[in-house]
Structures are given as C-alpha cells and as structure tokens.
Motif scaffolding. Structure first.
Motif, PDB file in Angstrom:
ATOM      1  N   CYS A   1     -22.121  -7.952   6.549  1.00 24.06           N
ATOM      2  CA  CYS A   1     -21.871  -7.250   5.285  1.00 24.06           C
ATOM      3  C   CYS A   1     -20.400  -6.881   5.148  1.00 24.06           C
ATOM      4  CB  CYS A   1     -22.691  -5.962   5.215  1.00 24.06           C
ATOM      5  SG  CYS A   1     -24.476  -6.229   5.144  1.00 24.06           S
ATOM      6  N   SER A   2     -19.978  -6.764   3.893  1.00 27.76           N
ATOM      7  CA  SER A   2     -18.627  -6.289   3.605  1.00 27.76           C
ATOM      8  C   SER A   2     -18.562  -4.788   3.863  1.00 27.76           C
ATOM      9  CB  SER A   2     -18.260  -6.596   2.155  1.00 27.76           C
ATOM     10  OG  SER A   2     -19.166  -5.960   1.271  1.00 27.76           O
TER      11      SER A   2
ATOM     12  N   ASP B   1     -12.107 -12.126   9.426  1.00 33.32           N
ATOM     13  CA  ASP B   1     -11.994 -12.507   8.027  1.00 33.32           C
ATOM     14  C   ASP B   1     -10.544 -12.452   7.559  1.00 33.32           C
ATOM     15  OD1 ASP B   1     -11.756  -9.800   6.211  1.00 33.32           O
ATOM     16  OD2 ASP B   1     -12.951  -9.446   8.001  1.00 33.32           O
TER      17      ASP B   1
ATOM     18  N   CYS C   1     -23.740  -8.976   1.352  1.00 32.54           N
ATOM     19  CA  CYS C   1     -24.407  -9.137   2.650  1.00 32.54           C
ATOM     20  C   CYS C   1     -25.075 -10.509   2.664  1.00 32.54           C
ATOM     21  CB  CYS C   1     -25.476  -8.062   2.866  1.00 32.54           C
ATOM     22  SG  CYS C   1     -24.832  -6.401   3.131  1.00 32.54           S
TER      23      CYS C   1
ATOM     24  N   TYR D   1     -15.429  -7.492   7.094  1.00 34.77           N
ATOM     25  CA  TYR D   1     -16.846  -7.793   7.259  1.00 34.77           C
ATOM     26  C   TYR D   1     -17.267  -7.501   8.690  1.00 34.77           C
ATOM     27  CZ  TYR D   1     -16.775 -10.079   2.749  1.00 34.77           C
ATOM     28  OH  TYR D   1     -16.669 -10.324   1.405  1.00 34.77           O
TER      29      TYR D   1
ATOM     30  N   GLY E   1     -13.439  -7.401   2.226  1.00 33.45           N
ATOM     31  CA  GLY E   1     -13.368  -7.174   3.674  1.00 33.45           C
ATOM     32  C   GLY E   1     -12.988  -5.755   4.028  1.00 33.45           C
TER      33      GLY E   1
END
Length: 147
Positions: A131-132, A100, A138, A81, A79
């Motif tokens: 996505c992170s 998150d 992703c 995200y 994270g």
C-alpha cells in the motif's frame, strides 16, 4: 540504455545489485534488474487497460537464487509504499523491502515504479498487500497482472 538523466534508479543495493527503469514515454517502460553484476533488461508497452484502480502493471522480473523480483507501475505519486496486512508482525523475514521511485512527465502525469523481492513460491501471513503511505493505492503483493 538511455542517458543518465532519463534513468530512474529504484534500488541501489550492494555492489552488483539493483533495479533501474526508464520510460521513453508514459506508455512504455524498460526495466533492468542487476544481480551478481549481470543485468537482465526488458522493454515492453504498458497495458491499455488498468489491472486494478491505480495499478497499471505488476509483473515478475528476474529470478535469482530462489528469489523473484516483482515490478509494479502505479498511477500517481503516492509513495512511499510498504507491505500491509493482517498480521501485527508485518511481512515475513525473507521478504525484501519495497523500493519505489517516481517518474514525472512533461504532461504533469506521474507514475510510481516499485520493485520488491520475494522467495519463489513464498507466502507469509501479513504480507498480502502493498500500500501507499496514504493508503490510496493497495494491491496484492503476490499477484502479477498486466491489465
């Protein structure tokens, strides 16, 4: 509900809203979605196979006022995200933010737990993926799959 020290608060919204989870072990989860001061709780095992690389689960939770809460379990702690996509403007104005939190287990394994709200049936250019921060993970924001 487990003890307070076992609960992972993913999102604490205005009074009467939020999402929290707890994991009795690294193979099962419980999710509570709180809206309008009412909680809907579900406990389920995680799938045995990975839906995508790094993605353990993406599922729909409670639908309230034409909005659906999505819940994702992602392998590792990558994270924060956020939405990612092709449109420079980013996600549509009705898309809720991605929230998150990370669950860490005695074995050293970590799982990221994500929630985000979407309008029911809503598709907006620019929000195809979540996505992170390091782009290592992703996944499609609107897909729900359990492996």
């Amino acid at each position: 509900m487990p003890d307070d020290d076992a609960v992972i608060v993913i999102n604490r919204g205005p009074e009467g809203t939020g999402e929290l989870a707890w994991m009795p072990d690294d193979r099962s989860y419980c999710l509570a979605v709180i809206r309008e001061a009412r909680a809907e709780t579900s406990c389920k095992p995680l799938p045995n196979s990975w839906a995508r690389i790094g993605i353990r689960l993406v599922t729909t939770g409670r639908t309230v006022s034409a909005r659906t809460v999505f819940f994702a379990v992602v392998d590792g702690g990558h994270g924060p995200y956020a939405y990612a996509g092709t449109a420079a403007a980013g996600p549509g104005p009705d898309m809720g933010p991605v929230h998150d939190a990370t669950a860490a287990f005695a074995s050293g394994r970590t799982l990221s737990l994500l929630t985000y709200e979407r309008p029911v049936g809503g598709r907006t250019p620019g929000d195809q993926y979540i996505c992170s921060a390091d782009n290592a993970i992703c996944f499609p924001a609107l897909d729900a799959y359990a492996g």
